[in-house]
Design a protein around this motif. Structure first.
Motif, PDB file in Angstrom:
ATOM      1  N   GLU A 190      10.223  -3.780  -4.990  1.00  0.00           N
ATOM      2  CA  GLU A 190      11.530  -2.995  -5.464  1.00  0.00           C
ATOM      3  C   GLU A 190      11.369  -2.286  -7.049  1.00  0.00           C
ATOM      4  OE1 GLU A 190      15.058  -6.048  -3.583  1.00  0.00           O
ATOM      5  OE2 GLU A 190      14.183  -6.426  -5.645  1.00  0.00           O
ATOM      6  N   GLN A 191      11.109  -2.663  -7.718  1.00  0.00           N
ATOM      7  CA  GLN A 191      10.258  -1.431  -8.949  1.00  0.00           C
ATOM      8  C   GLN A 191       9.589  -0.423  -8.850  1.00  0.00           C
ATOM      9  OE1 GLN A 191       8.879  -4.251 -11.939  1.00  0.00           O
ATOM     10  NE2 GLN A 191      10.706  -5.353 -12.330  1.00  0.00           N
ATOM     11  N   GLU A 192       8.703  -0.065  -7.780  1.00  0.00           N
ATOM     12  CA  GLU A 192       7.685   0.682  -7.086  1.00  0.00           C
ATOM     13  C   GLU A 192       8.442   1.637  -5.951  1.00  0.00           C
ATOM     14  OE1 GLU A 192       4.509  -1.654  -5.747  1.00  0.00           O
ATOM     15  OE2 GLU A 192       3.438  -0.454  -7.441  1.00  0.00           O
ATOM     16  N   GLY A 193       9.693   0.827  -5.864  1.00  0.00           N
ATOM     17  CA  GLY A 193      10.733   2.090  -5.163  1.00  0.00           C
ATOM     18  C   GLY A 193      10.991   1.410  -3.612  1.00  0.00           C
ATOM     19  N   VAL A 194      10.368   0.503  -3.031  1.00  0.00           N
ATOM     20  CA  VAL A 194      10.608  -0.251  -2.018  1.00  0.00           C
ATOM     21  C   VAL A 194      12.051  -0.770  -1.390  1.00  0.00           C
ATOM     22  CG1 VAL A 194       9.260  -2.251  -0.193  1.00  0.00           C
ATOM     23  CG2 VAL A 194       8.063  -1.506  -1.683  1.00  0.00           C
ATOM     24  N   THR A 199       9.456   4.056   1.487  1.00  0.00           N
ATOM     25  CA  THR A 199       9.290   2.486   1.518  1.00  0.00           C
ATOM     26  C   THR A 199      10.138   1.676   2.134  1.00  0.00           C
ATOM     27  OG1 THR A 199       6.909   2.509   1.144  1.00  0.00           O
ATOM     28  CG2 THR A 199       7.887   0.403   2.358  1.00  0.00           C
ATOM     29  N   ALA A 200      11.059   1.166   3.227  1.00  0.00           N
ATOM     30  CA  ALA A 200      12.262   0.227   3.564  1.00  0.00           C
ATOM     31  C   ALA A 200      11.597  -1.077   4.100  1.00  0.00           C
ATOM     32  CB  ALA A 200      13.089   1.002   4.304  1.00  0.00           C
ATOM     33  N   VAL A 201      11.741  -2.297   4.314  1.00  0.00           N
ATOM     34  CA  VAL A 201      11.010  -3.267   4.255  1.00  0.00           C
ATOM     35  C   VAL A 201      12.227  -4.326   5.349  1.00  0.00           C
ATOM     36  CG1 VAL A 201       9.784  -5.534   4.708  1.00  0.00           C
ATOM     37  CG2 VAL A 201       9.215  -3.712   3.527  1.00  0.00           C
ATOM     38  N   ILE A 202      12.268  -3.975   6.727  1.00  0.00           N
ATOM     39  CA  ILE A 202      13.585  -4.451   7.620  1.00  0.00           C
ATOM     40  C   ILE A 202      13.533  -6.108   7.674  1.00  0.00           C
ATOM     41  CG2 ILE A 202      15.580  -4.516   9.102  1.00  0.00           C
ATOM     42  CD1 ILE A 202      13.303  -1.333   8.640  1.00  0.00           C
ATOM     43  N   GLN A 203      14.284  -7.002   7.362  1.00  0.00           N
ATOM     44  CA  GLN A 203      13.922  -8.408   8.085  1.00  0.00           C
ATOM     45  C   GLN A 203      15.133  -8.995   8.581  1.00  0.00           C
ATOM     46  OE1 GLN A 203      11.361 -10.508   8.765  1.00  0.00           O
ATOM     47  NE2 GLN A 203      12.126 -12.670   8.131  1.00  0.00           N
ATOM     48  N   ILE A 229       0.880  -0.998  -0.223  1.00  0.00           N
ATOM     49  CA  ILE A 229      -0.118   0.016  -0.292  1.00  0.00           C
ATOM     50  C   ILE A 229       1.225   1.402   0.036  1.00  0.00           C
ATOM     51  CG2 ILE A 229      -1.559   1.580   1.154  1.00  0.00           C
ATOM     52  CD1 ILE A 229      -2.826  -1.136   2.103  1.00  0.00           C
ATOM     53  N   ALA A 230       1.975   1.327   0.714  1.00  0.00           N
ATOM     54  CA  ALA A 230       2.860   2.544   0.604  1.00  0.00           C
ATOM     55  C   ALA A 230       3.822   3.156  -0.799  1.00  0.00           C
ATOM     56  CB  ALA A 230       3.963   2.389   2.287  1.00  0.00           C
ATOM     57  N   ALA A 231       3.905   1.763  -0.701  1.00  0.00           N
ATOM     58  CA  ALA A 231       4.471   2.030  -2.298  1.00  0.00           C
ATOM     59  C   ALA A 231       3.720   2.406  -3.393  1.00  0.00           C
ATOM     60  CB  ALA A 231       5.468   0.583  -2.903  1.00  0.00           C
ATOM     61  N   LYS A 232       1.870   2.209  -3.063  1.00  0.00           N
ATOM     62  CA  LYS A 232       1.635   2.206  -4.588  1.00  0.00           C
ATOM     63  C   LYS A 232       0.789   3.947  -3.899  1.00  0.00           C
ATOM     64  CE  LYS A 232       0.561  -1.391  -6.903  1.00  0.00           C
ATOM     65  NZ  LYS A 232       0.725  -1.805  -7.996  1.00  0.00           N
TER      66      LYS A 232
END
Length: 374
Positions: free
Chosen positions: A139-143, A113-117, A105-108
Motif C-alpha cells: 500500500e505504501q508503494e501505491g497498491v 495496481t489494484a488487487v480485488i478480493q 512486481i507491478a508496484a516496483k
C-alpha cells in the motif's frame, strides 16, 4: 520489464528442448500429442498407440476462469509472463499467491495496481501478522486493495477495460489478470471409462499414489490432495513412484515437513504446524517470536523487520512448525524443515558447524537455545 522478459526467454524457453534431449539420451521417446487412456496398459497418443506395464499421469493444472460476462478479457499467469510491454494500469482478481507476487512486481515497476478480493482474506494460507506487513508495504508503494468486492463483469472500454462489481461500482484498467484458483487437467484423458475417480480437484489416489487401476499412478498437481501443490512435492511424489515401480520400496508414501514460500517483496514462508493451528490449540503448542533483524542486523542484511515465529511441541519441546518474514524466508524454511523432519535437539544442532556469518547460521544460532538439550 523488457530486460526481465528477455532474460526469462533466454533461460526458460530452451528448457523443454534440454529436457527432451535428456529423455531421449536415456532411451525415453517423447511423443508430441494429446494422450488418452485406451485401457489399463494402452495410451492413444495422436495416431499412435503406446503400451506399457505401468502408466503415470502427471498432467498438472490450469487456471480457473471466472464464469462472468467478459471473461475473455481476463488473462492468466502465463499471459502475464509473456507481456512484451508492461501496462500502465493493471488489476488482479484474487488475492492469493499469484496475484500478490505479480502485484509486488507491478508496484516496483510503477504501474497503477489494484488487487480485488471477494472477502477479507489475503494470502489465506500464510500467517496474518506477516501478510498484514506485506500488504502495508505494498500500500505504501501505491497498491490499492479492494476487499469484499465481487467482479460481476469485464467490459471493453476503448483501449482499456472496466471491471464492474456486484454493487455497480467500476474500476478502469489496462490489463486484467485473473488468479482465482486452479483446476486439475483431467478432461479427455479417458479416466471415466476406466472407472478412475476424479474431479476438478484432481485424481483420487491411495497411499501408494495409485489410482483405482493398480498399475496407473498419478503425481503432482493433477492429484486430489490436501498437501500444498508445489513443484517440490510433485518431484517427491514422482521419485516415490519410481521407487515403487523399480521395486525399491513398497511402503506407503509419507510426506516430510513441507516448506512453502510466497515470493512477495518481502517474502513469507512457513513449514510444519501453522501459527493458526498453534493458536487454536495452545495446550499442544508453544510459540516463540524472534526479532531476527533487530538481533542480528548484519546476518539479516540490514532488513530490520525480518522475523521468525517458531512452533514447539509442549510434549517434547522439539520444533514442529515455523513461519518466516524476510527476503531469506525460503532458506530459513528449508533449514526448519530439516530440523523438524530429523527431530533435532539443541545438542544435535550445536554439534554441527555452519559458515559464519550467514543467514542460515544466524537463524540456527537463535533457534538452538529454544530447543531442548536432548
Amino acid at each position: 520489464w523488457e530486460e526481465l522478459m528477455a532474460y526469462k526467454k533466454k533461460v526458460v524457453n530452451p528448457m523443454h528442448t534440454v529436457l527432451e534431449g535428456m529423455f531421449q539420451k536415456a532411451g525415453m521417446p517423447v511423443y508430441h500429442a494429446h494422450g488418452a487412456l485406451v485401457d489399463a496398459h494402452m495410451i492413444q497418443a495422436g495416431d499412435e498407440r503406446i503400451t506399457a506395464e505401468t502408466i503415470v499421469i502427471g498432467t498438472g493444472e490450469h487456471p480457473r476462469k471466472l464464469a462472468i460476462p467478459g471473461s475473455e478479457h481476463i488473462h492468466d499467469s502465463r499471459d502475464f509472463l509473456d507481456l512484451d510491454q508492461f501496462p500502465a494500469r493493471i488489476a488482479f482478481i484474487g488475492a492469493g499467491i499469484i496475484s500478490m507476487e505479480f502485484a509486488s512486481i507491478a508496484a516496483k515497476l510503477g504501474a497503477e495496481t489494484a488487487v480485488i478480493q471477494h472477502d477479507q482474506r489475503i494470502l489465506g494460507m500464510y500467517p496474518k501478522k506477516y501478510v498484514d506487513r506485506v500488504v502495508q508495504k505494498m500500500e505504501q508503494e501505491g497498491v490499492t486493495f479492494l476487499l469484499d468486492h465481487d467482479v460481476a463483469e469485464v467490459r471493453k472500454a476503448g483501449d482499456a477495460y472496466q471491471l464492474v462489481f456486484a454493487d455497480g461500482e467500476a474500476l478502469e484498467t489496462d490489463y486484467v489478470l485473473g488468479a482465482t484458483g486452479r483446476e486439475a487437467n483431467v478432461e479427455g484423458l479417458g479416466l471415466e471409462a476406466l472407472g478412475i475417480a476424479c474431479s476438478s480437484r484432481g485424481i483420487e489416489v491411495d497411499d501408494h499414489m495409485r489410482t483405482s487401476v493398480p498399475n496407473i499412478y498419478a503425481s503432482g498437481d493433477c492429484v486430489a490432495k490436501r498437501i500444498p501443490k508445489l513443484t517440490p512435492t510433485a518431484t517427491f511424489e514422482s521419485n516415490y513412484i519410481a521407487a515403487q515401480i523399480l521395486g525399491l520400496s513398497d511402503a506407503p508414501i509419507s510426506y516430510p515437513a513441507i516448506p512453502n514460500l510466497v515470493f512477495t517483496l518481502p517474502r513469507i514462508s512457513q513449514v510444519g504446524v501453522t501459527l493458526d493451528e498453534a493458536e487454536k490449540h495452545p495446550e499442544l503448542w508453544r510459540t516463540e517470536t524472534v526479532e531476527y533483524g533487530k538481533r542480528l542486523l548484519f546476518e539479516a542484511k540490514n532488513e530490520m523487520d525480518a522475523e521468525f515465529t517458531f512452533v514447539f511441541s509442549k510434549e517434547t519441546g522439539l520444533l514442529e512448525g515455523a513461519a518466516f518474514f524476510g527476503e531469506d524466508a525460503g532458506i530459513w524454511a528449508d533449514l526448519a524443515a530439516l530440523v523438524i523432519s530429523q527431530k533435532m535437539s539443541g545438542l544435535a544442532l550445536s554439534q554441527l558447524i555452519f559458515t559464519f556469518p550467514t543467514e542460515s547460521q544466524g537463524m540456527l544460532s537463535l533457534l538452538i537455545p529454544l530447543l531442548p538439550l536432548k
